[in-house]
Scaffold this motif. Structure first.
Motif, PDB file in Angstrom:
ATOM      1  N   LYS A  44       0.871  -1.178   0.000  1.00 21.99           N
ATOM      2  CA  LYS A  44       0.000   0.000   0.000  1.00 21.99           C
ATOM      3  C   LYS A  44       0.902   1.220   0.000  1.00 21.99           C
ATOM      4  O   LYS A  44       1.925   1.251   0.677  1.00 21.99           O
ATOM      5  N   LEU A  45       0.513   2.249  -0.743  1.00 22.98           N
ATOM      6  CA  LEU A  45       1.324   3.457  -0.782  1.00 22.98           C
ATOM      7  C   LEU A  45       0.448   4.686  -0.897  1.00 22.98           C
ATOM      8  O   LEU A  45      -0.736   4.594  -1.245  1.00 22.98           O
ATOM      9  N   VAL A  46       1.038   5.817  -0.568  1.00 23.56           N
ATOM     10  CA  VAL A  46       0.365   7.099  -0.754  1.00 23.56           C
ATOM     11  C   VAL A  46       1.166   7.895  -1.774  1.00 23.56           C
ATOM     12  O   VAL A  46       2.399   7.784  -1.848  1.00 23.56           O
ATOM     13  N   LEU A  47       0.458   8.678  -2.577  1.00 22.83           N
ATOM     14  CA  LEU A  47       1.119   9.493  -3.591  1.00 22.83           C
ATOM     15  C   LEU A  47       1.717  10.739  -2.957  1.00 22.83           C
ATOM     16  O   LEU A  47       1.165  11.305  -2.000  1.00 22.83           O
ATOM     17  N   GLN A  48       2.829  11.176  -3.500  1.00 19.85           N
ATOM     18  CA  GLN A  48       3.439  12.445  -3.106  1.00 19.85           C
ATOM     19  C   GLN A  48       3.016  13.512  -4.097  1.00 19.85           C
ATOM     20  O   GLN A  48       2.542  13.190  -5.192  1.00 19.85           O
ATOM     21  N   PRO A  49       3.144  14.795  -3.741  1.00 20.77           N
ATOM     22  CA  PRO A  49       2.763  15.862  -4.681  1.00 20.77           C
ATOM     23  C   PRO A  49       3.455  15.686  -6.031  1.00 20.77           C
ATOM     24  O   PRO A  49       4.663  15.462  -6.082  1.00 20.77           O
TER      25      PRO A  49
END
Length: 515
Positions: A44-49
């Motif tokens: 699972k990951l979160v996007l960076q700007p």
């Protein structure tokens, strides 16, 4: 926050790439944001700007599923501490191995290490030695290391070997018990045709001239499903392995040798239990009748491909008339297949001659595909096709009732890339017809390249532009073979899907329906 999930692929530079379903670009994960993720893990990951003109980047926040926890490498010692230097260059951390976890391994050994739960990216992962493989550089060590590195086991668990031995011990009594329920082919001419170095024999052919002038050909397949029962340790291990694994100098079998090379193998001059597809051919070599069921055979002769080809070429030898007739039928089956739109891939295969002491390759040998090879191939294709067709009719081609081998139409984007590749070389593919590329057009292209310097590369590129054949319970047919129905029935010693097909076919032959 919005979480994304996917499989992470890590480069040798330690950079991760996660392909997200429905998104064109992969998310890039820099080494500092991997958070203990390893190549092949589901994360699972979160996007960076996002920066303008740059690919999307992200940070791993959770490991949903570890792809693997065992790694091969060389054991080293530094400052009193033991470390594993992994063979896999995508593994960006060395493993710390405690002195109590060495299991007899010596510094410099190539070993298999099991990783403990690793959660802190600032610390080295901790592992313990599972298996000492041997000294690096030695042929057997490196071959076994490949097997372990890919997640396979060369040997079988003790309980699996014990089950196989018990089956072998009980085989004579079991044979007497099952014989009355089987069609007996032991008095009919039967033989196998295989490579000279084959150790197990999945299939045999029987030949019989009928009184009305027709010819009965039996395609007899080792009845592995009779011995390997669902829920047994043997079955669980076979399902886990899925197939036999072929390396350049050895085979890692799906089943223990007592089954694969002995009890199930259709060895000559032995009574064997088989599952068969039997076809009657008229004088025009058309199928006038078909039968499927469990049988018993007695192979009269073990042929190599080379022996059969010599008999066919010289027009004399053991069972020449029978082999000649079978070859004629095979030619007819092949012609029918191509007339229906099958693609004619004839890519060269190679094998290596190895030094018997060092295992080093001495020379490369091109495998020839002669009539003897194609004869067996065509009859196996016939059995696979007809078994799938038989079950499909019973279930009205409904999904979730059988295991088919399917091959989808080529992806339009890949075909466009293929056209772009071919144009500078002076070759063209016509426009798609009804949203699909006709097999005849592909065959025409492949025929044009025969004997040219670019023949091999074009064969390879065309093949890569095709969809991959897969297993499915939904039948869409097989594009490459031009078969409306197709399954894998003929190699249960080395492929678990064939065992599944045997079990399912048995259900339907008994008038039952599987769950």
């Amino acid at each position: 926050m919005e979480y994304l999930e996917g499989i992470i692929n890590i480069s040798t530079k330690g950079v991760g790439y996660v392909k997200i379903e429905g998104q064109a670009e992969s998310v890039v994960v820099e080494p500092t944001f991997l958070n203990t993720a390893l190549h092949g893990d589901r994360v699972k990951l979160v996007l960076q700007p996002k920066k303008t003109g740059e690919p999307p980047t992200g940070q791993v926040v959770e490991i949903s599923l570890r792809k693997r926890t065992q790694f091969v490498g060389v054991l080293v010692q530094e400052n009193g501490f033991y470390f594993l230097l992994p063979d896999d260059k995508r593994m960006y951390k060395d493993f710390l191995v405690s002195a109590t976890g060495l299991r007899g391994a010596q510094v410099g050994d190539k070993v298999l290490v099991k990783m403990h739960d690793w959660r802190d990216p600032k610390k080295d992962p901790i592992g313990e030695v599972v298996t000492v493989i041997g000294r690096p550089g030695e042929h057997d060590t490196e071959m076994r290391a490949i097997v372990y590195e890919k997640g396979f086991e060369p040997g079988f668990p003790t309980v699996v070997e014990a089950e196989a031995e018990a089956i072998k011990k009980n085989a004579p009594a079991d044979f007497k018990h099952t014989l009355p329920a089987r069609r007996d082919f032991r008095e009919i001419l039967t033989f196998t045709i295989d490579p000279a170095d084959a150790k197990d024999f999945d299939d045999a052919l029987s030949f019989k001239k009928l009184e009305d002038g027709q010819i009965e050909v039996g395609i007899h397949i080792a009845d592995v499903a009779h011995f390997v029962k669902p829920g047994s340790a043997l079955d669980e291990e076979a399902r886990k392995r899925a197939t036999s694994i072929y390396l350049v100098d050895r085979t890692i079998p799906m089943l223990p040798h007592v089954l694969s090379n002995d009890l199930c193998s259709l060895n000559p001059n032995e009574d064997k239990l088989t599952f068969s597809a039997v076809f009657t051919f008229n004088q025009k070599f058309e199928i006038s009748n078909e039968w499927f069921g469990r049988t018993v055979i007695h192979s009269d002769r073990r042929f190599t491909y080379e022996e059969v080809q010599e008999i066919l070429d010289n027009k004399t030898g053991t069972y020449f008339e029978e082999l000649k007739t079978l070859n004629t039928i095979a030619h007819q089956l092949r012609a029918d297949k191509f007339a229906a739109g099958a693609i004619s891939f004839e890519k060269d295969e190679i094998k290596f001659e190895l030094d018997p002491v060092t295992g080093k390759p001495l020379r490369v040998i091109r495998k020839e595909r002669t009539d003897s090879h194609l004869l067996i191939e065509d009859f196996m294709l016939l059995a696979n096709r007809k078994v799938a067709e038989y079950v499909s009719k019973i279930v009205n081609n409904a999904a979730k009732h059988f295991v088919y081998r399917i091959h989808d139409l080529p992806d339009q984007e890949k075909i466009a890339q293929l056209r772009n590749f071919l144009t500078p070389l002076g070759y063209k593919l016509p426009a798609d017809k009804n949203g699909r590329l006709e097999a005849a057009d592909i065959n025409r292209l492949l025929k044009e390249t025969v004997g040219t310097p670019e023949e091999n590369i074009i064969q390879t590129v065309v093949m890569r532009s095709m969809a991959k054949a897969i297993y499915s319970t939904t039948n869409i047919g097989h594009y490459g073979l031009a078969f409306a129905h197709y399954a894998h029935f003929t190699s249960p010693i080395r492929r678990y899907p064939d065992v599944m097909v045997h079990r399912l076919l048995d259900f339907y032959l008994r008038g039952e329906t599987p769950s």
